[in-house]
Structure formats: C-alpha cells, structure tokens
Motif scaffolding. Structure first.
Motif, PDB file in Angstrom:
ATOM      1  N   LEU A 115       0.909  -1.135   0.091  1.00 14.01           N
ATOM      2  CA  LEU A 115      -0.023  -0.245   0.098  1.00 14.01           C
ATOM      3  C   LEU A 115       0.971   1.314  -0.221  1.00 14.01           C
ATOM      4  O   LEU A 115       1.983   1.258   0.257  1.00 14.01           O
ATOM      5  CB  LEU A 115      -0.977  -0.118   1.216  1.00 14.01           C
ATOM      6  N   PRO A 116       0.396   2.392  -0.560  1.00  8.02           N
ATOM      7  CA  PRO A 116       0.972   3.564  -0.282  1.00  8.02           C
ATOM      8  C   PRO A 116       1.201   3.951   1.102  1.00  8.02           C
ATOM      9  O   PRO A 116       0.431   3.617   2.007  1.00  8.02           O
ATOM     10  CB  PRO A 116       0.151   4.641  -1.360  1.00  8.02           C
ATOM     11  N   TYR A 117       1.964   5.005   1.375  1.00  7.53           N
ATOM     12  CA  TYR A 117       2.273   5.455   2.964  1.00  7.53           C
ATOM     13  C   TYR A 117       0.949   6.000   3.357  1.00  7.53           C
ATOM     14  O   TYR A 117       0.200   6.886   2.556  1.00  7.53           O
ATOM     15  CB  TYR A 117       3.368   6.448   2.716  1.00  7.53           C
ATOM     16  N   ASP A 118       0.682   5.727   4.609  1.00  6.29           N
ATOM     17  CA  ASP A 118      -0.451   6.267   5.121  1.00  6.29           C
ATOM     18  C   ASP A 118      -0.240   6.149   6.670  1.00  6.29           C
ATOM     19  O   ASP A 118      -0.086   5.082   7.271  1.00  6.29           O
ATOM     20  CB  ASP A 118      -1.651   5.346   4.754  1.00  6.29           C
ATOM     21  N   GLU A 119       0.030   7.325   7.357  1.00 10.29           N
ATOM     22  CA  GLU A 119       0.279   7.387   8.661  1.00 10.29           C
ATOM     23  C   GLU A 119      -0.479   6.655   9.323  1.00 10.29           C
ATOM     24  O   GLU A 119      -0.322   5.979  10.578  1.00 10.29           O
ATOM     25  CB  GLU A 119       0.651   8.736   9.093  1.00 10.29           C
ATOM     26  N   GLN A 120      -2.096   6.814   9.034  1.00  9.32           N
ATOM     27  CA  GLN A 120      -2.819   5.844  10.027  1.00  9.32           C
ATOM     28  C   GLN A 120      -2.960   4.232   9.891  1.00  9.32           C
ATOM     29  O   GLN A 120      -3.595   3.893  11.022  1.00  9.32           O
ATOM     30  CB  GLN A 120      -4.291   6.274   9.411  1.00  9.32           C
ATOM     31  N   ASP A 121      -2.075   4.040   9.054  1.00  2.32           N
ATOM     32  CA  ASP A 121      -1.937   2.561   8.962  1.00  2.32           C
ATOM     33  C   ASP A 121      -0.801   2.148  10.059  1.00  2.32           C
ATOM     34  O   ASP A 121      -0.900   0.859  10.271  1.00  2.32           O
ATOM     35  CB  ASP A 121      -1.399   2.160   7.553  1.00  2.32           C
ATOM     36  N   TYR A 122       0.064   2.986  10.564  1.00  2.00           N
ATOM     37  CA  TYR A 122       1.178   2.566  11.403  1.00  2.00           C
ATOM     38  C   TYR A 122       0.572   2.259  12.992  1.00  2.00           C
ATOM     39  O   TYR A 122      -0.184   2.964  13.525  1.00  2.00           O
ATOM     40  CB  TYR A 122       2.160   3.688  11.550  1.00  2.00           C
ATOM     41  N   ILE A 123       0.908   1.103  13.638  1.00  2.00           N
ATOM     42  CA  ILE A 123       0.952   1.105  14.961  1.00  2.00           C
ATOM     43  C   ILE A 123       2.323   1.453  15.738  1.00  2.00           C
ATOM     44  O   ILE A 123       3.411   0.628  15.284  1.00  2.00           O
ATOM     45  CB  ILE A 123       0.247  -0.335  15.157  1.00  2.00           C
ATOM     46  N   ARG A 124       2.298   2.454  16.141  1.00  2.00           N
ATOM     47  CA  ARG A 124       3.988   2.954  16.694  1.00  2.00           C
ATOM     48  C   ARG A 124       4.032   2.603  18.052  1.00  2.00           C
ATOM     49  O   ARG A 124       5.294   2.625  18.559  1.00  2.00           O
ATOM     50  CB  ARG A 124       4.083   4.339  16.319  1.00  2.00           C
ATOM     51  N   ASP A 125       2.951   2.301  18.749  1.00  2.00           N
ATOM     52  CA  ASP A 125       3.081   2.084  20.388  1.00  2.00           C
ATOM     53  C   ASP A 125       3.279   0.588  20.757  1.00  2.00           C
ATOM     54  O   ASP A 125       2.143   0.135  20.186  1.00  2.00           O
ATOM     55  CB  ASP A 125       2.071   2.886  20.986  1.00  2.00           C
ATOM     56  N   TYR A 126       4.051   0.277  21.225  1.00  2.00           N
ATOM     57  CA  TYR A 126       4.426  -1.276  21.303  1.00  2.00           C
ATOM     58  C   TYR A 126       2.959  -1.785  22.496  1.00  2.00           C
ATOM     59  O   TYR A 126       2.390  -2.980  21.979  1.00  2.00           O
ATOM     60  CB  TYR A 126       5.786  -1.639  21.925  1.00  2.00           C
ATOM     61  N   ASN A 127       2.941  -0.807  23.386  1.00  2.00           N
ATOM     62  CA  ASN A 127       1.727  -1.431  24.350  1.00  2.00           C
ATOM     63  C   ASN A 127       0.227  -1.533  23.582  1.00  2.00           C
ATOM     64  O   ASN A 127      -0.305  -2.231  24.033  1.00  2.00           O
ATOM     65  CB  ASN A 127       1.710  -0.297  25.645  1.00  2.00           C
ATOM     66  N   THR A 128      -0.026  -0.282  22.750  1.00  2.00           N
ATOM     67  CA  THR A 128      -0.939  -0.477  21.931  1.00  2.00           C
ATOM     68  C   THR A 128      -1.188  -1.684  20.807  1.00  2.00           C
ATOM     69  O   THR A 128      -2.161  -2.502  20.857  1.00  2.00           O
ATOM     70  CB  THR A 128      -1.268   0.701  21.048  1.00  2.00           C
ATOM     71  N   PHE A 129       0.073  -2.206  20.327  1.00  2.00           N
ATOM     72  CA  PHE A 129       0.106  -3.482  19.500  1.00  2.00           C
ATOM     73  C   PHE A 129      -0.054  -4.618  20.367  1.00  2.00           C
ATOM     74  O   PHE A 129      -0.872  -5.384  20.099  1.00  2.00           O
ATOM     75  CB  PHE A 129       1.769  -3.573  19.021  1.00  2.00           C
ATOM     76  N   ARG A 130       0.432  -4.767  21.647  1.00  2.00           N
ATOM     77  CA  ARG A 130       0.119  -5.778  22.585  1.00  2.00           C
ATOM     78  C   ARG A 130      -1.366  -5.885  22.955  1.00  2.00           C
ATOM     79  O   ARG A 130      -1.931  -7.048  23.044  1.00  2.00           O
ATOM     80  CB  ARG A 130       1.019  -5.779  23.460  1.00  2.00           C
ATOM     81  N   ALA A 131      -1.815  -4.827  23.268  1.00  2.00           N
ATOM     82  CA  ALA A 131      -3.453  -4.658  23.535  1.00  2.00           C
ATOM     83  C   ALA A 131      -4.155  -5.241  22.591  1.00  2.00           C
ATOM     84  O   ALA A 131      -5.408  -5.839  22.741  1.00  2.00           O
ATOM     85  CB  ALA A 131      -3.644  -3.207  24.011  1.00  2.00           C
TER      86      ALA A 131
END
Length: 133
Positions: A115-131
């Motif tokens: 996909l093209p770049y989209d900042e909304q597609d990123y999960i940058r916080d590890y705790n959010t990822f784990r949750a």
C-alpha cells in the motif's frame, strides 16, 4: 494470521559475470501487488529502526547490501529473528507484525510494500500493539 517467512527471488547469472534478480508483477511467489518501494541506507549499527507494525500493509524486506537483523513479533506473542544477507532473499512481513531492524555498516535495505504510505496504518506504540493482540 500469516507469519513472516523468507522468499527467494530468481537468481540469474554466475560468478564469472555476476547476477541479477528479477521481480515482476504476477509472479506466483509474490504475496501482493507492489504499490510502494523505498530503501534505507546509512543507518548506524547502533540504531534500531522499525519499532512498529501496520494495520493493513504487507511488506517484503531485502538486504541488497550488507546484512540486516530483523526481529518480528505477532500479536500471539510468537517472536522470530531473521538475518537477511543475500540480495535474492526477501522477508515477508504480514500486517499486524511488529518488526525491528538492525543494520551492518553499509547495509542497504529495499522494501516492497502493498500500500502507499498512510500514517494511519502504523501502530507505533508497542503497548497498543500488544493490547490489540
């Protein structure tokens, strides 16, 4: 959920003349249509890049020069480590896979993205990822 895995691109040539590897749309081993290409270089050995996951984007990472140590983690907690050091080998990173990269001096990483770049597609916080696991 898919797991990260290695895939090998065709390697054409020999040691006397050198090699070329080719990726063309429609090849059966490509897991997605490439919509974005980027590369990283000049990264100091002490720096860890990545540190994120994507909601939807799939990627293939290729070490076109040097080596790259890639660690992936799935929401299930499964952790894998890959050492990319052959330019005809890529690492498939599925959506929702946290990944980090460390580079050898002079390493160049090529990334093929679905996909093209989209900042909304990123999960940058590890705790959010784990949750979200």
């Amino acid at each position: 959920m898919a797991s990260p895995y290695l895939l090998e691109f065709p390697r054409i040539g020999d040691a006397d003349i050198g090699y070329i590897s080719v990726m063309e749309q429609g090849q059966p081993f490509l897991p997605f249509e490439v919509k974005r290409v980027f590369w990283t270089y000049g990264t100091p050995e002490s720096i860890v890049r990545g540190r994120h996951a994507h909601h939807h984007t799939e990627q293939i990472l290729i070490a076109v020069a040097g080596w790259i140590l890639v660690t992936t983690e799935l929401p299930t907690g499964e952790i894998q480590t890959f050492r990319l050091e052959e330019p005809q080998v890529g690492l498939y990173i599925p959506p929702r896979a946290w990944h980090t990269m460390q580079y050898s001096p002079g390493a160049v990483q090529l990334v093929l993205a679905s996909l093209p770049y989209d900042e909304q597609d990123y999960i940058r916080d590890y705790n959010t990822f784990r949750a979200k696991g």
